[in-house]
Write a protein that holds these residues in place. Structure first.
Motif, mmCIF file in Angstrom:
data_model
loop_
_atom_site.group_PDB
_atom_site.id
_atom_site.type_symbol
_atom_site.label_atom_id
_atom_site.label_comp_id
_atom_site.label_asym_id
_atom_site.label_seq_id
_atom_site.Cartn_x
_atom_site.Cartn_y
_atom_site.Cartn_z
ATOM 1 N N THR A 261 0.958 -1.191 0.035
ATOM 2 C CA THR A 261 0.085 0.153 0.117
ATOM 3 C C THR A 261 1.015 1.431 0.023
ATOM 4 O OG1 THR A 261 -1.873 -1.184 1.374
ATOM 5 C CG2 THR A 261 -1.724 1.361 1.319
ATOM 6 N N VAL A 262 0.647 1.995 -1.073
ATOM 7 C CA VAL A 262 1.584 3.281 -1.096
ATOM 8 C C VAL A 262 0.725 4.456 -0.540
ATOM 9 C CG1 VAL A 262 2.613 4.862 -2.634
ATOM 10 C CG2 VAL A 262 2.660 2.342 -3.133
ATOM 11 N N MET A 263 1.162 5.239 0.409
ATOM 12 C CA MET A 263 0.624 6.306 0.911
ATOM 13 C C MET A 263 1.370 7.531 0.820
ATOM 14 S SD MET A 263 -0.735 4.504 4.234
ATOM 15 C CE MET A 263 -2.103 5.691 4.887
ATOM 16 N N LYS A 264 1.104 8.207 -0.356
ATOM 17 C CA LYS A 264 2.087 9.283 -0.968
ATOM 18 C C LYS A 264 1.430 10.641 -0.720
ATOM 19 C CE LYS A 264 3.826 11.362 -5.368
ATOM 20 N NZ LYS A 264 3.157 12.491 -5.146
ATOM 21 N N GLN A 265 2.517 11.459 -0.444
ATOM 22 C CA GLN A 265 2.133 12.825 -0.236
ATOM 23 C C GLN A 265 2.967 13.683 -1.163
ATOM 24 O OE1 GLN A 265 1.557 14.228 4.233
ATOM 25 N NE2 GLN A 265 3.201 12.991 4.177
ATOM 26 N N ALA A 266 1.981 14.802 -1.940
ATOM 27 C CA ALA A 266 2.702 15.487 -2.712
ATOM 28 C C ALA A 266 3.397 16.884 -2.144
ATOM 29 C CB ALA A 266 1.808 16.104 -3.795
ATOM 30 N N PHE A 267 4.778 16.999 -2.358
ATOM 31 C CA PHE A 267 5.553 18.032 -1.692
ATOM 32 C C PHE A 267 6.067 18.873 -2.694
ATOM 33 C CE2 PHE A 267 5.909 14.504 1.508
ATOM 34 C CZ PHE A 267 5.447 15.118 2.639
ATOM 35 N N GLY A 268 5.835 20.044 -2.564
ATOM 36 C CA GLY A 268 6.318 20.987 -3.376
ATOM 37 C C GLY A 268 5.627 21.478 -4.524
ATOM 38 N N GLU A 269 4.275 21.073 -4.602
ATOM 39 C CA GLU A 269 3.505 21.396 -5.653
ATOM 40 C C GLU A 269 3.261 23.036 -5.879
ATOM 41 O OE1 GLU A 269 0.164 18.960 -5.649
ATOM 42 O OE2 GLU A 269 0.986 17.176 -6.813
ATOM 43 N N GLU A 270 3.167 23.295 -4.591
ATOM 44 C CA GLU A 270 2.653 24.684 -4.822
ATOM 45 C C GLU A 270 3.898 25.632 -5.281
ATOM 46 O OE1 GLU A 270 4.271 23.946 -0.577
ATOM 47 O OE2 GLU A 270 2.953 22.849 -2.347
ATOM 48 N N THR A 271 5.004 25.273 -4.973
ATOM 49 C CA THR A 271 6.385 25.836 -5.779
ATOM 50 C C THR A 271 6.764 25.520 -7.025
ATOM 51 O OG1 THR A 271 7.803 24.509 -4.668
ATOM 52 C CG2 THR A 271 6.909 26.515 -3.370
ATOM 53 N N PRO B 127 12.014 11.609 3.111
ATOM 54 C CA PRO B 127 12.395 9.888 3.610
ATOM 55 C C PRO B 127 11.062 9.340 3.558
ATOM 56 C CG PRO B 127 13.008 11.752 5.347
ATOM 57 C CD PRO B 127 12.160 12.561 4.102
ATOM 58 N N ALA B 128 11.277 7.904 3.937
ATOM 59 C CA ALA B 128 10.090 7.094 3.731
ATOM 60 C C ALA B 128 10.113 5.968 4.856
ATOM 61 C CB ALA B 128 9.875 6.640 2.510
ATOM 62 N N VAL B 129 8.833 5.484 5.313
ATOM 63 C CA VAL B 129 8.912 4.243 6.137
ATOM 64 C C VAL B 129 8.281 3.277 5.534
ATOM 65 C CG1 VAL B 129 8.968 5.589 8.345
ATOM 66 C CG2 VAL B 129 6.893 5.241 7.483
ATOM 67 N N LEU B 130 8.733 2.088 5.536
ATOM 68 C CA LEU B 130 7.971 0.789 5.147
ATOM 69 C C LEU B 130 7.822 0.126 6.333
ATOM 70 C CD1 LEU B 130 7.483 -1.443 3.169
ATOM 71 C CD2 LEU B 130 9.832 -2.081 3.032
ATOM 72 N N ILE B 131 6.340 -0.185 6.477
ATOM 73 C CA ILE B 131 5.663 -0.540 7.636
ATOM 74 C C ILE B 131 5.298 -2.379 7.565
ATOM 75 C CG2 ILE B 131 3.776 -0.602 9.423
ATOM 76 C CD1 ILE B 131 3.398 2.399 8.220
ATOM 77 N N ILE C 109 9.901 0.432 -4.504
ATOM 78 C CA ILE C 109 10.186 1.728 -3.564
ATOM 79 C C ILE C 109 11.308 2.309 -4.301
ATOM 80 C CG2 ILE C 109 10.387 3.010 -1.592
ATOM 81 C CD1 ILE C 109 8.829 0.904 -0.141
ATOM 82 N N ARG C 110 12.312 2.051 -4.280
ATOM 83 C CA ARG C 110 13.698 2.442 -4.816
ATOM 84 C C ARG C 110 13.587 2.667 -6.364
ATOM 85 N NH1 ARG C 110 17.530 -0.709 -0.463
ATOM 86 N NH2 ARG C 110 17.448 1.008 1.197
ATOM 87 N N ASP C 111 13.064 1.710 -7.023
ATOM 88 C CA ASP C 111 12.924 2.018 -8.465
ATOM 89 C C ASP C 111 11.973 3.139 -8.746
ATOM 90 O OD1 ASP C 111 14.484 -0.020 -9.026
ATOM 91 O OD2 ASP C 111 12.834 -1.403 -9.462
ATOM 92 N N GLU D 184 9.247 8.975 -8.644
ATOM 93 C CA GLU D 184 7.419 9.012 -8.871
ATOM 94 C C GLU D 184 6.982 9.506 -7.340
ATOM 95 O OE1 GLU D 184 3.894 6.106 -10.338
ATOM 96 O OE2 GLU D 184 5.843 5.634 -10.844
ATOM 97 N N TRP D 185 7.501 8.659 -6.577
ATOM 98 C CA TRP D 185 6.913 8.700 -5.166
ATOM 99 C C TRP D 185 7.604 9.571 -4.152
ATOM 100 C CZ3 TRP D 185 6.625 2.620 -4.795
ATOM 101 C CH2 TRP D 185 5.449 1.889 -5.708
ATOM 102 N N GLN D 186 8.350 10.435 -4.737
ATOM 103 C CA GLN D 186 9.226 11.537 -4.091
ATOM 104 C C GLN D 186 9.555 11.059 -3.122
ATOM 105 O OE1 GLN D 186 5.524 14.742 -4.978
ATOM 106 N NE2 GLN D 186 7.025 15.380 -3.789
ATOM 107 N N VAL D 187 10.532 9.912 -3.077
ATOM 108 C CA VAL D 187 11.100 9.314 -2.004
ATOM 109 C C VAL D 187 12.585 9.542 -2.198
ATOM 110 C CG1 VAL D 187 11.793 7.060 -0.817
ATOM 111 C CG2 VAL D 187 9.194 7.675 -1.557
ATOM 112 N N LEU D 188 13.364 9.815 -0.993
ATOM 113 C CA LEU D 188 14.860 9.753 -0.957
ATOM 114 C C LEU D 188 15.261 8.519 -0.592
ATOM 115 C CD1 LEU D 188 15.219 12.770 1.495
ATOM 116 C CD2 LEU D 188 16.050 12.704 -1.207
ATOM 117 N N ASP D 189 15.704 7.603 -1.849
ATOM 118 C CA ASP D 189 16.058 6.312 -1.819
ATOM 119 C C ASP D 189 16.904 5.709 -0.870
ATOM 120 O OD1 ASP D 189 18.111 7.012 -3.038
ATOM 121 O OD2 ASP D 189 17.689 5.976 -4.968
#
Length: 346
Positions: A19-29, A36-40, A95-97, A101-106
């Motif tokens: 399950t991917v729970m992605k937030q969009a960061f920086g769209e307004e600019t 960073p990300a967490v894998l639960i 996730i790393r690949d 797209e998912w705005q993650v620091l791999d």
């Protein structure tokens, strides 16, 4: 800031999903910002994946600025090892690949595991191909006894026995009165981390039993001490120490290194303790001698030259000693650079 949730099936037959729970960061600019990300990894004794240790755990980390993923790995009739670990490997690779797209620091992906999911997270931290950058282990089953009880033998990994210098920093959380996964699991794993110089933080709460997740009363009615819910915020702040605090436009510098000092690295550095550097003999004598001369003068002037003082000096990282002596940062950097040319011989 929008949140999109997507479920990706990794193995239909074994009901494995991410399950991917992605937030969009920086769209307004108009500037895409990676986080960073967490894998639960939920618990459930490898019989099921407990829902209360899945998506509900993600929300505090999302609020703190992380991207979040939940892996429902192989359980029940599909739990034969190494199926669950293979599921983790596939999830981390995906996730790393798709990090852009998912705005993650791999290189800033932490794994969070509970109970059996804690066993899987600890295996990821100690024995996987795709190591996480940090691990949060919640009442995790890490002993040989519990590995056997979960019927993962003969190939099931015993995480405590796999800890090495390559293990990532770990955050440990459990309760003293856990009757299912004894506190000894955390204590033995903690000792293994100590033995290999791995940075960690550990919280053993007085009572709470087993399986309390974030302690939300919406899904947990057991008796839990008032401090137990603090582990969530503490783990977020600890990840900030390891990765760097999350700021609106990126990450601050980390506050903490992955190892307690430089003694556990293959090359020398100013982070090595003075005692460790002394044991390198003639290799570093010329580099170390000026600093030791200053330290000796200070303690001789104060009359403190006993064995305890010598032990204290030897246990100090060189850079810490130099900062205490108010030495210039440039000088510290030069010595650090000179030491890094040498590999450890002892």
């Amino acid at each position: 800031m929008g949140l999109t949730v997507e479920k990706i099936v990794l193995n239909e037959e074994c009901k494995v999903s991410l399950t991917v729970m992605k937030q969009a960061f920086g769209e307004e600019t108009g500037k895409t910002i990676k986080r960073p990300a967490v894998l639960i990894l939920p618990g459930g004794g490898y019989s099921l994946c407990a829902d209360h240790e899945a998506e509900p755990v993600a929300y505090p980390y999302l609020e703190a600025g992380f991207q979040a993923f939940v892996l429902r790995y192989s359980v029940a009739e599909h739990k034969a090892w190494p199926n669950p670990l293979d599921d983790y490997e596939k999830a981390m690779e995906l996730i790393r690949d798709r990090a852009d797209e998912w705005q993650v620091l791999d290189d800033k992906i932490a794994v969070i595991g509970f109970s059996a999911g804690g066993h899987l997270a600890a295996c990821a931290a100690t024995a996987s191909r795709n190591r996480p950058a940090a691990a949060v282990l919640c009442y995790a089953a890490t002993s040989a006894e519990l590995t056997a009880m979960m019927h993962l033998d003969p190939q099931g990994i015993v995480p405590t026995e796999q800890v090495s210098g390559e293990t990532c920093p770990c955050f440990l959380m459990t309760a003293r009165d856990d009757m299912l996964v004894s506190v000894r699991n955390a204590l033995d794993f903690e000792q293994a981390l100590v033995d290999h110089g791995i940075m960690f933080e550990s919280h053993v709460y007085a009572y709470g039993g087993h399986g309390f997740s974030t302690c939300s009363k919406s899904f947990w009615s057991g008796k839990v001490c008032s401090r137990a819910p603090h582990w969530v915020r503490d783990s977020i702040e600890w990840l900030g120490d390891m990765f760097g605090e999350i700021l609106p436009d990126g990450l601050a510098e980390p506050s903490c290194a992955a190892k307690i000092n430089g003694d556990f690295e293959k090359t020398l550095s100013a982070r090595c303790t003075i005692g460790h550097l002394k044991r390198q003999g003639h290799l570093v004598e010329q580099i170390l001698e000026p600093v030791l001369a200053v330290i000796s003068k200070i303690f001789q002037a104060s009359g403190q030259v006993d064995a305890i003082v010598s032990l204290m000096i030897d246990s100090m990282p060189l850079d810490s000693a130099m900062k205490t002596l108010m030495m210039d940062e440039t000088e510290i950097a030069e010595i650090d650079s000179a030491l890094k040319k040498y590999r450890v011989i002892l």
